[in-house]
Design a protein around this motif. Structure first.
Motif, PDB file in Angstrom:
ATOM      1  N   GLY A  35       0.797  -1.208   0.000  1.00 36.14           N
ATOM      2  CA  GLY A  35       0.000   0.000   0.000  1.00 36.14           C
ATOM      3  C   GLY A  35       0.833   1.262   0.000  1.00 36.14           C
ATOM      4  O   GLY A  35       2.044   1.237   0.257  1.00 36.14           O
ATOM      5  N   TRP A  36       0.147   2.349  -0.325  1.00 36.18           N
ATOM      6  CA  TRP A  36       0.733   3.682  -0.256  1.00 36.18           C
ATOM      7  C   TRP A  36      -0.076   4.527   0.722  1.00 36.18           C
ATOM      8  O   TRP A  36      -1.319   4.520   0.683  1.00 36.18           O
ATOM      9  N   TYR A  37       0.625   5.231   1.582  1.00 34.09           N
ATOM     10  CA  TYR A  37       0.025   6.149   2.535  1.00 34.09           C
ATOM     11  C   TYR A  37       0.646   7.527   2.308  1.00 34.09           C
ATOM     12  O   TYR A  37       1.706   7.645   1.686  1.00 34.09           O
ATOM     13  N   ARG A  38       0.001   8.545   2.837  1.00 39.89           N
ATOM     14  CA  ARG A  38       0.593   9.873   2.750  1.00 39.89           C
ATOM     15  C   ARG A  38       0.279  10.661   4.021  1.00 39.89           C
ATOM     16  O   ARG A  38      -0.708  10.395   4.705  1.00 39.89           O
ATOM     17  N   GLN A  39       1.167  11.609   4.298  1.00 41.14           N
ATOM     18  CA  GLN A  39       0.986  12.456   5.457  1.00 41.14           C
ATOM     19  C   GLN A  39       1.351  13.886   5.091  1.00 41.14           C
ATOM     20  O   GLN A  39       2.499  14.167   4.742  1.00 41.14           O
ATOM     21  N   ALA A  40       0.366  14.746   5.169  1.00 46.58           N
ATOM     22  CA  ALA A  40       0.576  16.173   4.919  1.00 46.58           C
ATOM     23  C   ALA A  40       0.901  16.855   6.248  1.00 46.58           C
ATOM     24  O   ALA A  40       0.553  16.343   7.313  1.00 46.58           O
ATOM     25  N   PRO A  41       1.550  18.009   6.194  1.00 42.79           N
ATOM     26  CA  PRO A  41       1.889  18.711   7.432  1.00 42.79           C
ATOM     27  C   PRO A  41       0.666  18.981   8.298  1.00 42.79           C
ATOM     28  O   PRO A  41      -0.357  19.474   7.808  1.00 42.79           O
ATOM     29  N   GLY A  42       0.764  18.623   9.561  1.00 41.98           N
ATOM     30  CA  GLY A  42      -0.330  18.867  10.491  1.00 41.98           C
ATOM     31  C   GLY A  42      -1.481  17.901  10.396  1.00 41.98           C
ATOM     32  O   GLY A  42      -2.499  18.077  11.079  1.00 41.98           O
ATOM     33  N   LYS A  43      -1.350  16.886   9.546  1.00 33.48           N
ATOM     34  CA  LYS A  43      -2.430  15.915   9.372  1.00 33.48           C
ATOM     35  C   LYS A  43      -1.950  14.506   9.704  1.00 33.48           C
ATOM     36  O   LYS A  43      -0.754  14.234   9.730  1.00 33.48           O
ATOM     37  N   GLN A  44      -2.910  13.625   9.936  1.00 32.77           N
ATOM     38  CA  GLN A  44      -2.579  12.230  10.207  1.00 32.77           C
ATOM     39  C   GLN A  44      -2.239  11.504   8.906  1.00 32.77           C
ATOM     40  O   GLN A  44      -2.685  11.885   7.830  1.00 32.77           O
ATOM     41  N   ARG A  45      -1.457  10.459   9.051  1.00 32.33           N
ATOM     42  CA  ARG A  45      -1.142   9.623   7.900  1.00 32.33           C
ATOM     43  C   ARG A  45      -2.415   8.923   7.440  1.00 32.33           C
ATOM     44  O   ARG A  45      -3.191   8.408   8.261  1.00 32.33           O
ATOM     45  N   GLU A  46      -2.631   8.890   6.124  1.00 29.00           N
ATOM     46  CA  GLU A  46      -3.847   8.297   5.593  1.00 29.00           C
ATOM     47  C   GLU A  46      -3.519   7.332   4.468  1.00 29.00           C
ATOM     48  O   GLU A  46      -2.517   7.492   3.757  1.00 29.00           O
TER      49      GLU A  46
END
Length: 117
Positions: A35-46
């Motif tokens: 899988g691929w996940y992403r995390q933007a600044p100030g947000k949870q990893r999704e």
């Protein structure tokens, strides 16, 4: 020791495309889900997208129709083709491998994707 090595991130303009790759180095057992996940600044990893060993895929609603996940079982590799990129896709992207055996998940180190003019 197993390492997941990611590549393909970078800076792209809105509407552009990028292809992320993630490959395992070292001895690794059969992988059930990649899988691929992403995390933007100030947000949870999704979760962005995932693919099972049988080819079943799952996508976050925000990327459906724009991103495509694929895998090469022989190479223990997973890919993420990202088209029609938007500024809100900007994040650090991580790959994750979940083995069949309950040995724990493997994570990549992350690759930065920035969508901006």
């Amino acid at each position: 020791q197993v390492h997941l090595v990611e590549s393909g991130g970078g800076l792209v303009q809105p509407g552009g495309s990028l292809r992320l790759s993630c490959a395992a180095s070292g001895s690794i057992f059969s992988i059930f889900v990649m899988g691929w996940y992403r995390q933007a600044p100030g947000k949870q990893r999704e979760l962005v997208a995932a693919i099972s060993s049988g080819g079943t895929t799952n996508y976050a609603d925000s990327v459906k129709g724009r991103f495509t996940i694929s895998r090469d079982n022989a190479k223990n590799a997973v890919y993420l083709q990202m088209n029609s990129l938007k500024p809100e896709d900007t994040a650090v992207y991580y790959c994750k491998f979940t083995p069949y055996l309950p040995t724990g998940d493997y994570w990549g180190q992350g690759t930065q994707v920035t969508v901006s003019l």
